[in-house]
Design a protein around this motif. Structure first.
Motif, PDB file in Angstrom:
ATOM      1  N   TYR A 223      33.332  42.672  38.792  1.00  0.00           N
ATOM      2  CA  TYR A 223      33.664  41.258  38.681  1.00  0.00           C
ATOM      3  C   TYR A 223      33.388  40.684  37.294  1.00  0.00           C
ATOM      4  O   TYR A 223      33.476  39.480  37.083  1.00  0.00           O
ATOM      5  N   GLY A 224      33.060  41.558  36.326  1.00  0.00           N
ATOM      6  CA  GLY A 224      32.934  41.141  34.935  1.00  0.00           C
ATOM      7  C   GLY A 224      31.704  40.331  34.607  1.00  0.00           C
ATOM      8  O   GLY A 224      31.678  39.611  33.611  1.00  0.00           O
ATOM      9  N   ARG A 225      30.663  40.444  35.430  1.00  0.00           N
ATOM     10  CA  ARG A 225      29.437  39.680  35.148  1.00  0.00           C
ATOM     11  C   ARG A 225      28.613  40.347  34.048  1.00  0.00           C
ATOM     12  O   ARG A 225      27.804  39.712  33.391  1.00  0.00           O
ATOM     13  N   VAL A 226      28.781  41.659  33.914  1.00  0.00           N
ATOM     14  CA  VAL A 226      28.143  42.405  32.819  1.00  0.00           C
ATOM     15  C   VAL A 226      29.189  43.344  32.234  1.00  0.00           C
ATOM     16  O   VAL A 226      30.223  43.613  32.856  1.00  0.00           O
ATOM     17  N   ARG A 227      28.910  43.826  31.061  1.00  0.00           N
ATOM     18  CA  ARG A 227      29.827  44.767  30.409  1.00  0.00           C
ATOM     19  C   ARG A 227      29.096  46.076  30.147  1.00  0.00           C
ATOM     20  O   ARG A 227      27.883  46.105  29.944  1.00  0.00           O
ATOM     21  N   ALA A 228      29.852  47.154  30.151  1.00  0.00           N
ATOM     22  CA  ALA A 228      29.285  48.469  29.853  1.00  0.00           C
ATOM     23  C   ALA A 228      30.395  49.340  29.296  1.00  0.00           C
ATOM     24  O   ALA A 228      31.579  49.128  29.586  1.00  0.00           O
ATOM     25  N   ASN A 229      30.017  50.300  28.507  1.00  0.00           N
ATOM     26  CA  ASN A 229      30.984  51.241  27.948  1.00  0.00           C
ATOM     27  C   ASN A 229      31.004  52.487  28.830  1.00  0.00           C
ATOM     28  O   ASN A 229      30.279  53.451  28.581  1.00  0.00           O
ATOM     29  N   LEU A 230      31.808  52.420  29.890  1.00  0.00           N
ATOM     30  CA  LEU A 230      31.900  53.549  30.811  1.00  0.00           C
ATOM     31  C   LEU A 230      32.859  54.591  30.237  1.00  0.00           C
ATOM     32  O   LEU A 230      34.016  54.285  29.963  1.00  0.00           O
ATOM     33  N   VAL A 231      32.363  55.782  30.062  1.00  0.00           N
ATOM     34  CA  VAL A 231      33.193  56.863  29.513  1.00  0.00           C
ATOM     35  C   VAL A 231      33.877  57.579  30.668  1.00  0.00           C
ATOM     36  O   VAL A 231      33.229  58.260  31.469  1.00  0.00           O
ATOM     37  N   THR A 232      35.197  57.383  30.770  1.00  0.00           N
ATOM     38  CA  THR A 232      35.962  58.001  31.853  1.00  0.00           C
ATOM     39  C   THR A 232      37.223  58.649  31.308  1.00  0.00           C
ATOM     40  O   THR A 232      37.718  58.277  30.238  1.00  0.00           O
ATOM     41  N   ARG A 233      37.727  59.590  32.063  1.00  0.00           N
ATOM     42  CA  ARG A 233      39.011  60.215  31.714  1.00  0.00           C
ATOM     43  C   ARG A 233      40.168  59.490  32.394  1.00  0.00           C
ATOM     44  O   ARG A 233      41.308  59.598  31.976  1.00  0.00           O
ATOM     45  N   ALA A 234      39.864  58.776  33.456  1.00  0.00           N
ATOM     46  CA  ALA A 234      40.911  58.120  34.252  1.00  0.00           C
ATOM     47  C   ALA A 234      41.542  56.966  33.472  1.00  0.00           C
ATOM     48  O   ALA A 234      40.868  56.260  32.724  1.00  0.00           O
ATOM     49  N   THR A 235      42.832  56.801  33.676  1.00  0.00           N
ATOM     50  CA  THR A 235      43.559  55.688  33.056  1.00  0.00           C
ATOM     51  C   THR A 235      44.573  55.153  34.067  1.00  0.00           C
ATOM     52  O   THR A 235      44.877  55.798  35.072  1.00  0.00           O
ATOM     53  N   GLY A 236      45.102  53.980  33.786  1.00  0.00           N
ATOM     54  CA  GLY A 236      46.190  53.427  34.583  1.00  0.00           C
ATOM     55  C   GLY A 236      45.863  53.302  36.055  1.00  0.00           C
ATOM     56  O   GLY A 236      44.790  52.839  36.442  1.00  0.00           O
ATOM     57  N   ARG A 237      46.814  53.717  36.870  1.00  0.00           N
ATOM     58  CA  ARG A 237      46.691  53.598  38.326  1.00  0.00           C
ATOM     59  C   ARG A 237      45.490  54.364  38.867  1.00  0.00           C
ATOM     60  O   ARG A 237      44.796  53.902  39.769  1.00  0.00           O
ATOM     61  N   GLU A 238      45.241  55.542  38.290  1.00  0.00           N
ATOM     62  CA  GLU A 238      44.110  56.355  38.747  1.00  0.00           C
ATOM     63  C   GLU A 238      42.783  55.628  38.511  1.00  0.00           C
ATOM     64  O   GLU A 238      41.892  55.660  39.362  1.00  0.00           O
ATOM     65  N   LEU A 239      42.656  54.932  37.376  1.00  0.00           N
ATOM     66  CA  LEU A 239      41.443  54.177  37.090  1.00  0.00           C
ATOM     67  C   LEU A 239      41.312  52.998  38.052  1.00  0.00           C
ATOM     68  O   LEU A 239      40.230  52.720  38.569  1.00  0.00           O
ATOM     69  N   GLY A 240      42.428  52.320  38.309  1.00  0.00           N
ATOM     70  CA  GLY A 240      42.416  51.210  39.269  1.00  0.00           C
ATOM     71  C   GLY A 240      41.997  51.672  40.655  1.00  0.00           C
ATOM     72  O   GLY A 240      41.197  51.013  41.336  1.00  0.00           O
ATOM     73  N   ASP A 241      42.525  52.820  41.074  1.00  0.00           N
ATOM     74  CA  ASP A 241      42.148  53.373  42.375  1.00  0.00           C
ATOM     75  C   ASP A 241      40.671  53.770  42.401  1.00  0.00           C
ATOM     76  O   ASP A 241      39.991  53.628  43.421  1.00  0.00           O
ATOM     77  N   GLY A 242      40.182  54.270  41.261  1.00  0.00           N
ATOM     78  CA  GLY A 242      38.767  54.636  41.167  1.00  0.00           C
ATOM     79  C   GLY A 242      37.857  53.426  41.324  1.00  0.00           C
ATOM     80  O   GLY A 242      36.843  53.484  42.026  1.00  0.00           O
ATOM     81  N   TRP A 243      38.250  52.305  40.697  1.00  0.00           N
ATOM     82  CA  TRP A 243      37.463  51.086  40.842  1.00  0.00           C
ATOM     83  C   TRP A 243      37.507  50.586  42.288  1.00  0.00           C
ATOM     84  O   TRP A 243      36.502  50.104  42.821  1.00  0.00           O
TER      85      TRP A 243
ATOM     86  N   ASP B 131      28.613  43.845  39.675  1.00  0.00           N
ATOM     87  CA  ASP B 131      28.517  43.160  38.387  1.00  0.00           C
ATOM     88  C   ASP B 131      29.579  43.646  37.401  1.00  0.00           C
ATOM     89  O   ASP B 131      30.179  42.845  36.680  1.00  0.00           O
ATOM     90  N   LEU B 132      29.815  44.950  37.386  1.00  0.00           N
ATOM     91  CA  LEU B 132      30.825  45.505  36.485  1.00  0.00           C
ATOM     92  C   LEU B 132      32.237  45.140  36.937  1.00  0.00           C
ATOM     93  O   LEU B 132      33.076  44.729  36.128  1.00  0.00           O
TER      94      LEU B 132
ATOM     95  N   PRO C  95      26.930  45.310  52.395  1.00  0.00           N
ATOM     96  CA  PRO C  95      27.978  44.379  52.833  1.00  0.00           C
ATOM     97  C   PRO C  95      27.601  42.912  52.691  1.00  0.00           C
ATOM     98  O   PRO C  95      28.441  42.082  52.342  1.00  0.00           O
ATOM     99  N   GLU C  96      26.337  42.590  52.947  1.00  0.00           N
ATOM    100  CA  GLU C  96      25.892  41.196  52.820  1.00  0.00           C
ATOM    101  C   GLU C  96      26.085  40.706  51.390  1.00  0.00           C
ATOM    102  O   GLU C  96      26.579  39.605  51.156  1.00  0.00           O
ATOM    103  N   GLU C  97      25.672  41.535  50.447  1.00  0.00           N
ATOM    104  CA  GLU C  97      25.791  41.153  49.033  1.00  0.00           C
ATOM    105  C   GLU C  97      27.259  41.103  48.605  1.00  0.00           C
ATOM    106  O   GLU C  97      27.655  40.234  47.824  1.00  0.00           O
ATOM    107  N   PHE C  98      28.046  42.007  49.110  1.00  0.00           N
ATOM    108  CA  PHE C  98      29.482  41.994  48.792  1.00  0.00           C
ATOM    109  C   PHE C  98      30.098  40.673  49.240  1.00  0.00           C
ATOM    110  O   PHE C  98      30.828  40.022  48.483  1.00  0.00           O
ATOM    111  N   LEU C  99      29.802  40.262  50.466  1.00  0.00           N
ATOM    112  CA  LEU C  99      30.344  39.004  50.979  1.00  0.00           C
ATOM    113  C   LEU C  99      29.840  37.811  50.164  1.00  0.00           C
ATOM    114  O   LEU C  99      30.591  36.870  49.901  1.00  0.00           O
ATOM    115  N   ALA C 100      28.587  37.874  49.744  1.00  0.00           N
ATOM    116  CA  ALA C 100      28.011  36.772  48.966  1.00  0.00           C
ATOM    117  C   ALA C 100      28.590  36.705  47.556  1.00  0.00           C
ATOM    118  O   ALA C 100      28.721  35.626  46.985  1.00  0.00           O
TER     119      ALA C 100
END
Length: 199
Positions: free
Chosen positions: A39-59, A36-37, A71-76
């Motif tokens: 794919y942008g279906r919900v929003r949340a204020n996640l407090v992280t230190r990661a930025t840029g490429r490191e944040l993208g890799d974390g996601w 949900d987070l 896996p079933e839900e991921f595919l759906a």
């Protein structure tokens, strides 16, 4: 409930030790929250230190963990437009739907989609996946072709050796692709399996 899950997800994004185990322990509920987070279906204020490429890799890591949990839900829940992150993850999902998507992506106009799809198809040994890899052996992009040769070599070393030898005769070969081909060929010549990563 979401606050606790969001704290776990934030730790995954920050690459904190043990965070992946905590997300796995959260089970399908945690996986759903990641989907949900991400794919942008919900929003949340996640407090992280990661930025840029490191944040993208974390996601990407969080999405991969969630997809392995559910896996079933991921595919759906996958969006109509598949990105390279999803392509890589689909390689680890043993499901005909995942193979079908990867075969489609192996014909994508973007070479990054094609090369990642071919690499992911290495883990899908059914006839549809094999056919897509065979088609990629004639790809106009040499990086895609190299990935397809590697897939073949891992299952049929003798044929892989022949394909690598022919590949080395390609006049458009870049120095890096030439080096990788010679590296792989050195193992095949010795009768050894090619390691997962070069040098």
């Amino acid at each position: 409930m979401s606050d606790g899950l969001d704290a776990v997800i934030a730790k995954v994004l920050d690459w904190e030790p043990g965070a992946d185990e905590a997300l796995i322990a959260a089970g399908p509920t945690g996986a759903r929250r990641v989907f949900d987070l991400y794919y942008g279906r919900v929003r949340a204020n996640l407090v992280t230190r990661a930025t840029g490429r490191e944040l993208g890799d974390g996601w990407s890591a969080a999405l991969h963990i969630a997809a392995m949990i559910a896996p079933e839900e991921f595919l759906a829940q996958m969006p109509g437009r598949v990105g390279t992150t999803e392509i890589v993850i689909l390689g680890d999902i043993n499901d005909p739907r995942a193979t079908h998507i990867l075969c489609e992506q192996a014909r994508h106009k973007d070479f990054l989609h094609r090369v990642n799809a071919v690499r992911a198809l290495a883990k899908h040994t059914g006839p549809a996946g094999r056919a897509a890899v065979e088609q990629a052996l004639a790809d106009e992009d040499l990086v895609v072709r190299s990935a397809a040769i590697r897939c073949v070599a891992d299952t049929d070393p003798r044929r892989g050796r022949t394909l690598y030898e022919a590949f080395l005769e390609e006049p458009r070969l870049t120095p890096l692709l030439r080096k990788e081909a010679r590296w792989a060929l050195s193992y095949l010549t010795e009768g050894s399996p090619i390691p997962l990563y070069p040098w």
